[in-house]
Write a protein that holds these residues in place. Sequence first.
Motif, PDB file in Angstrom:
ATOM      1  N   ASP A  77     -27.158 -47.008 -75.895  1.00  0.00           N
ATOM      2  CA  ASP A  77     -27.862 -47.077 -74.610  1.00  0.00           C
ATOM      3  C   ASP A  77     -27.088 -46.375 -73.501  1.00  0.00           C
ATOM      4  OD1 ASP A  77     -29.780 -48.803 -75.760  1.00  0.00           O
ATOM      5  OD2 ASP A  77     -28.358 -50.453 -75.550  1.00  0.00           O
ATOM      6  N   ALA A  78     -25.779 -46.346 -73.621  1.00  0.00           N
ATOM      7  CA  ALA A  78     -24.938 -45.707 -72.603  1.00  0.00           C
ATOM      8  C   ALA A  78     -23.595 -45.363 -73.235  1.00  0.00           C
ATOM      9  CB  ALA A  78     -24.742 -46.635 -71.403  1.00  0.00           C
ATOM     10  N   ILE A  79     -22.901 -44.424 -72.601  1.00  0.00           N
ATOM     11  CA  ILE A  79     -21.642 -43.914 -73.156  1.00  0.00           C
ATOM     12  C   ILE A  79     -20.532 -44.048 -72.123  1.00  0.00           C
ATOM     13  CG2 ILE A  79     -20.444 -41.870 -74.064  1.00  0.00           C
ATOM     14  CD1 ILE A  79     -23.261 -40.742 -74.787  1.00  0.00           C
ATOM     15  N   LEU A  80     -19.414 -44.625 -72.547  1.00  0.00           N
ATOM     16  CA  LEU A  80     -18.200 -44.622 -71.737  1.00  0.00           C
ATOM     17  C   LEU A  80     -17.266 -43.619 -72.396  1.00  0.00           C
ATOM     18  CD1 LEU A  80     -18.394 -48.412 -71.779  1.00  0.00           C
ATOM     19  CD2 LEU A  80     -18.217 -47.216 -69.616  1.00  0.00           C
ATOM     20  N   HIS A  81     -17.121 -42.450 -71.759  1.00  0.00           N
ATOM     21  CA  HIS A  81     -16.403 -41.351 -72.420  1.00  0.00           C
ATOM     22  C   HIS A  81     -14.936 -41.334 -71.971  1.00  0.00           C
ATOM     23  CE1 HIS A  81     -15.473 -37.778 -74.481  1.00  0.00           C
ATOM     24  NE2 HIS A  81     -15.563 -36.950 -73.456  1.00  0.00           N
ATOM     25  N   PHE A  82     -14.103 -41.957 -72.786  1.00  0.00           N
ATOM     26  CA  PHE A  82     -12.661 -42.076 -72.504  1.00  0.00           C
ATOM     27  C   PHE A  82     -11.815 -41.285 -73.495  1.00  0.00           C
ATOM     28  CE2 PHE A  82     -11.702 -45.301 -69.189  1.00  0.00           C
ATOM     29  CZ  PHE A  82     -13.000 -45.526 -68.773  1.00  0.00           C
ATOM     30  N   GLY A  83     -12.432 -40.661 -74.484  1.00  0.00           N
ATOM     31  CA  GLY A  83     -11.660 -39.964 -75.523  1.00  0.00           C
ATOM     32  C   GLY A  83     -11.174 -38.610 -75.056  1.00  0.00           C
ATOM     33  N   GLY A  84     -10.108 -38.135 -75.683  1.00  0.00           N
ATOM     34  CA  GLY A  84      -9.608 -36.789 -75.416  1.00  0.00           C
ATOM     35  C   GLY A  84      -8.117 -36.785 -75.178  1.00  0.00           C
ATOM     36  N   VAL A  85      -7.599 -35.593 -74.921  1.00  0.00           N
ATOM     37  CA  VAL A  85      -6.177 -35.439 -74.603  1.00  0.00           C
ATOM     38  C   VAL A  85      -5.973 -35.948 -73.180  1.00  0.00           C
ATOM     39  CG1 VAL A  85      -4.325 -33.768 -74.299  1.00  0.00           C
ATOM     40  CG2 VAL A  85      -5.977 -33.482 -76.172  1.00  0.00           C
ATOM     41  N   SER A  86      -5.005 -36.850 -72.976  1.00  0.00           N
ATOM     42  CA  SER A  86      -4.901 -37.552 -71.693  1.00  0.00           C
ATOM     43  C   SER A  86      -3.689 -37.128 -70.861  1.00  0.00           C
ATOM     44  CB  SER A  86      -4.854 -39.058 -71.936  1.00  0.00           C
ATOM     45  OG  SER A  86      -3.675 -39.391 -72.631  1.00  0.00           O
ATOM     46  N   VAL A  87      -3.009 -36.087 -71.296  1.00  0.00           N
ATOM     47  CA  VAL A  87      -1.842 -35.575 -70.552  1.00  0.00           C
ATOM     48  C   VAL A  87      -1.875 -34.051 -70.619  1.00  0.00           C
ATOM     49  CG1 VAL A  87      -0.353 -37.587 -70.930  1.00  0.00           C
ATOM     50  CG2 VAL A  87      -0.415 -35.755 -72.638  1.00  0.00           C
ATOM     51  N   GLU A  88      -0.941 -33.395 -69.933  1.00  0.00           N
ATOM     52  CA  GLU A  88      -0.934 -31.930 -69.978  1.00  0.00           C
ATOM     53  C   GLU A  88      -0.441 -31.434 -71.342  1.00  0.00           C
ATOM     54  OE1 GLU A  88      -2.333 -29.609 -69.008  1.00  0.00           O
ATOM     55  OE2 GLU A  88      -1.220 -27.988 -68.073  1.00  0.00           O
ATOM     56  N   ARG A  89      -1.170 -30.496 -71.905  1.00  0.00           N
ATOM     57  CA  ARG A  89      -0.851 -29.895 -73.207  1.00  0.00           C
ATOM     58  C   ARG A  89      -1.260 -28.422 -73.147  1.00  0.00           C
ATOM     59  NH1 ARG A  89       2.650 -31.653 -75.860  1.00  0.00           N
ATOM     60  NH2 ARG A  89       1.831 -30.787 -77.792  1.00  0.00           N
ATOM     61  N   PRO A  90      -0.826 -27.597 -74.117  1.00  0.00           N
ATOM     62  CA  PRO A  90      -1.299 -26.210 -74.155  1.00  0.00           C
ATOM     63  C   PRO A  90      -2.827 -26.146 -74.150  1.00  0.00           C
ATOM     64  CG  PRO A  90       0.488 -26.518 -75.708  1.00  0.00           C
ATOM     65  CD  PRO A  90       0.136 -27.888 -75.182  1.00  0.00           C
TER      66      PRO A  90
ATOM     67  N   ASN B  83     -27.844 -53.199 -75.380  1.00  0.00           N
ATOM     68  CA  ASN B  83     -27.852 -53.470 -76.814  1.00  0.00           C
ATOM     69  C   ASN B  83     -26.610 -52.847 -77.470  1.00  0.00           C
ATOM     70  OD1 ASN B  83     -28.836 -54.388 -79.289  1.00  0.00           O
ATOM     71  ND2 ASN B  83     -29.645 -52.336 -79.730  1.00  0.00           N
ATOM     72  N   ARG B  84     -26.427 -51.533 -77.259  1.00  0.00           N
ATOM     73  CA  ARG B  84     -25.287 -50.866 -77.905  1.00  0.00           C
ATOM     74  C   ARG B  84     -24.625 -49.907 -76.911  1.00  0.00           C
ATOM     75  NH1 ARG B  84     -27.464 -50.275 -82.129  1.00  0.00           N
ATOM     76  NH2 ARG B  84     -26.289 -51.361 -83.728  1.00  0.00           N
ATOM     77  N   LEU B  85     -23.320 -50.116 -76.669  1.00  0.00           N
ATOM     78  CA  LEU B  85     -22.529 -49.239 -75.801  1.00  0.00           C
ATOM     79  C   LEU B  85     -21.552 -48.467 -76.654  1.00  0.00           C
ATOM     80  CD1 LEU B  85     -21.266 -51.335 -72.710  1.00  0.00           C
ATOM     81  CD2 LEU B  85     -22.846 -49.397 -72.687  1.00  0.00           C
ATOM     82  N   LEU B  86     -21.394 -47.175 -76.376  1.00  0.00           N
ATOM     83  CA  LEU B  86     -20.398 -46.364 -77.078  1.00  0.00           C
ATOM     84  C   LEU B  86     -19.165 -46.184 -76.192  1.00  0.00           C
ATOM     85  CD1 LEU B  86     -19.327 -44.324 -79.197  1.00  0.00           C
ATOM     86  CD2 LEU B  86     -20.689 -42.556 -78.030  1.00  0.00           C
TER      87      LEU B  86
END
Length: 274
Positions: A75-88, A12-15
């Motif tokens: 109903d389910a989560i696709l967690h792709f968020g965040g810092v995606s490279v090397e950082r402090p 029904n709803r995917l995040l």
Amino acid sequence: MNSTPSPRKPFNRLLLTGAAGGLGKVLRESLRPYAEVLRLSDIGEMAPAAGPEEEVVRCDLADKQAVHQLVEGVDAILHFGGVSVERPFEEILGANICGVFHIYEAARRHGVKRVVFASSNHVIGFYQQDQKLDAHSPRRPDSYYGLSKSYGEDMASFYFDRYGIETVSIRIGSSFAEPQNRRMMSTWLSFGDLTQLLECALYTPNVGHTVVYGVSDNHNVWWDNHLASALGYAPRDSSEVFRAKVEALPLPAADDPARIYQGGAFVASGPFDD
Ligand code: NAI
Ligand code: 15L
């Protein structure tokens, strides 16, 4: 008029978190068949704005209360968020480390039972390119970023053992339209294969916490990916079609980390002195 009703979609709803990012933009399109409504979230602005069968929620993953609201009703989560490279470390801490905790805690409180976590090859980046690994090889993170993904995998493991929330952690290699250098000839994951792997990760029952590699059917892959095969993943693409283009690029020096380590240049980033 005799119109045939369209078949009901599996969710029904995917995040999708990180929906304004490079992969988020691709998945916004390719995940359409899987959910009646896609809830798209990012700290950044989403362009274009919400279309039909989409909801857009701007949210900082470091904000626990905001993430709690974000997860309600999915109903389910696709967690792709965040810092995606090397950082402090301090930049990684809020988005990736607190962020993944907030996602799982919200999932627990709202009864969400399935997460797909965008982990990274940088969890094992300090292995050399002549070493063959599987998903059970001891981790060797190559950066604060890689450490945050390693922590995310542990968080997934804990939330399964303690609360029964199932996760597939996908150690994505290099997912871009094309491999951009020689290292990516081994690590490349096409967008089509990424979508197929997400479908396997969402639908396969009883995954517990499973770690797989996100890689296409390339020659000279460093990873035994039998756990992905067990989910039904059968990659259709290969970096081989780009070989001539990639090999026309200058060859890095023999001591360049890009030629030695699985994580490439990430092993040599930092330190970040104040
Ligand atoms: P990206 O950097 O283009 O997208 C990440 C998104 O997360 C951005 O839109 C950014 O605004 C958002 N974000 C950053 N901090 C946030 C915060 N505090 N709150 C909410 N959102 C925040 O990266 P890309 O390439 O799309 O990767 C997506 C995911 O897949 C990332 O988690 C990355 O670590 C992972 N991954 C990607 C690989 C690739 O080859 N593209 C390889 C391995 C892992
Ligand atoms: C990653 O984890 C990054 O998110 C992506 O930008 C690439 O650097 C990729 O790994 C890679 O190793 O090629």
